[in-house]
Enzyme design. Structure first.
Site, PDB file in Angstrom:
ATOM      1  N   GLN A 101       0.818  -1.213   0.000  1.00 36.58           N
ATOM      2  CA  GLN A 101       0.000   0.000   0.000  1.00 36.58           C
ATOM      3  C   GLN A 101       0.850   1.261   0.000  1.00 36.58           C
ATOM      4  OE1 GLN A 101      -1.259   0.344   4.633  1.00 36.58           O
ATOM      5  NE2 GLN A 101      -1.966  -1.520   3.592  1.00 36.58           N
ATOM      6  N   HIS A 103       0.243   5.803   0.974  1.00 41.37           N
ATOM      7  CA  HIS A 103      -0.647   6.858   1.453  1.00 41.37           C
ATOM      8  C   HIS A 103      -0.353   8.160   0.724  1.00 41.37           C
ATOM      9  CE1 HIS A 103      -1.540   4.009   4.558  1.00 41.37           C
ATOM     10  NE2 HIS A 103      -0.325   4.076   5.072  1.00 41.37           N
ATOM     11  N   HIS A 178       4.848   0.415   0.973  1.00 43.52           N
ATOM     12  CA  HIS A 178       5.214  -0.330   2.173  1.00 43.52           C
ATOM     13  C   HIS A 178       4.216  -1.450   2.437  1.00 43.52           C
ATOM     14  CE1 HIS A 178       2.439   2.859   3.549  1.00 43.52           C
ATOM     15  NE2 HIS A 178       1.984   1.945   4.399  1.00 43.52           N
ATOM     16  N   ARG A 198      -4.637   0.738  -1.529  1.00 44.20           N
ATOM     17  CA  ARG A 198      -4.187  -0.655  -1.597  1.00 44.20           C
ATOM     18  C   ARG A 198      -3.692  -0.944  -3.008  1.00 44.20           C
ATOM     19  NH1 ARG A 198      -8.703  -2.855  -0.020  1.00 44.20           N
ATOM     20  NH2 ARG A 198      -8.285  -2.456   2.185  1.00 44.20           N
TER      21      ARG A 198
END
Length: 345
Positions: A101, A103, A178, A198
């Protein structure tokens, strides 16, 4: 109403990759579910912390902070984050591999979701032999190659793989790919955001038996494809010292191992402090109010900015605590001189 250090009710999250370690770690009855996350201190609207002690017991953290923003958060934090608690801390138990995933940063998260971005850090509490995680790319790829590797399932071939041990630290700025691997128990400090893209989930079903949603296009925009020389965060680990492990624009984190009473005065930062007890029960003694607070292993508390002068007192030989706060201290020459004159006055 008087402001005091806050403890919280359990806030456990069941996930497909979760395990059985969090309940016994926190001294709770074992759940029959796969518990993967304990949201220790949360002001995320979808899952806010519920206060467990004192006059505010039973109230959610968001509402209490909104009533006393400066006293709890600190004036500088209150102004910068518009009266909102800017951090979310968790304990995570990965019995199975988490999805690959990424962010978004603040700009993208605000533009797409109207929310804060998500930079975070991991402190490894325990890791089974051979356990590893992914952080960053080991070779630089293009967005086009990224999409091709998602399609053919080969994305892990270009990720940097790190075997981990207790005490290891990884800082993960927004944009860094990560994933936590199986067999790892860790503490996570992050910006207060629930936005996750994801990338790859090993073609496994979710809790409902259906494949979990992937966010291929959004992740392609959020990803930082640059390769770093070192992804692991190196730091000094000295006994009876508050060791700095991360000092980022979003949070500062220190870890302390001590077998004797240890003084922490963080008033100069004008920030709340979140203290996580990693191992060994301890007592927190607050010098201004004279209050004492029992903080058990596997539990966390929110210390209001106005009370951030306290002693950590081990109760079982040695304790290890992790504290997170916002570093608002003026590091200019004028600021340093002002602090020196204040201390020596």
């Amino acid at each position: 109403m008087k402001i005091y250090p806050l403890l919280f009710e359990p806030n456990l999250h069941t996930v497909v990759w979760g395990g059985e370690r969090l309940c016994p770690y926190k001294g709770l009855l074992q759940s029959s579910e796969s518990v993967g996350e304990s949201w220790e201190v949360s002001a995320v609207p979808s899952s806010p912390s519920i206060i467990a002690n004192g006059a505010y017991a039973g109230r959610d953290l968001i509402s209490v902070v909104s009533e006393h923003p400066e006293a709890i958060l600190g004036k500088a934090v209150c102004e910068k984050y518009h009266g909102q608690l800017p951090l979310l801390v968790k304990f995570i138990d990965a019995k199975r591999d988490l999805s690959i995933q990424v962010h978004p940063d603040d700009a993208m998260a605000q533009r797409v979701h109207g929310k804060m971005g998500k930079s975070e850090m991991w402190y490894i509490i325990d890791a089974q032999p051979g356990s590893f995680l992914y952080a960053g790319f080991k070779k630089e790829i293009t967005p086009e190659e990224y999409k091709q590797r998602i399609a053919d399932g080969s994305i892990v071939e270009v990720l940097a793989r790190h075997e981990v041990h207790a005490g290891d630290v990884f800082y993960l700025p927004a944009g860094r790919v990560h994933a936590i691997g199986s067999g790892i128990l860790l503490a996570e400090v992050q910006q207060s955001s629930d936005v996750t893209y994801r990338i790859f989930d090993y073609n496994r079903p979710g809790m409902d038996g259906k494949p979990r949603e992937l966010h291929t296009e959004l992740a392609a925009e959020a990803l930082n494809y640059h390769v770093e020389d070192e992804y692991r965060t190196l730091y000094s680990s000295v006994q009876n010292k508050a060791n700095l492990i991360v000092n980022s624009p979003y949070f500062s984190v220190r870890v302390t191992r001590t077998e004797k009473p240890f003084h922490r005065n963080l008033l100069k930062y004008d920030s709340f402090v979140i203290t996580m007890c990693i191992s060994g029960d301890c007592e927190l003694y607050f010098r201004q109010s004279g209050e004492k607070l029992l903080l058990k292993e596997g539990h966390s508390c929110l210390i209001p900015a106005s009370l951030a002068d306290y002693d950590v007192v081990p109760l079982q030989g040695q304790t290890r605590v992790l504290d997170a706060f916002i570093d608002n201290m003026d590091k200019s020459l004028v600021g340093q001189v002002t602090r020196f004159l204040h201390i020596t006055a």
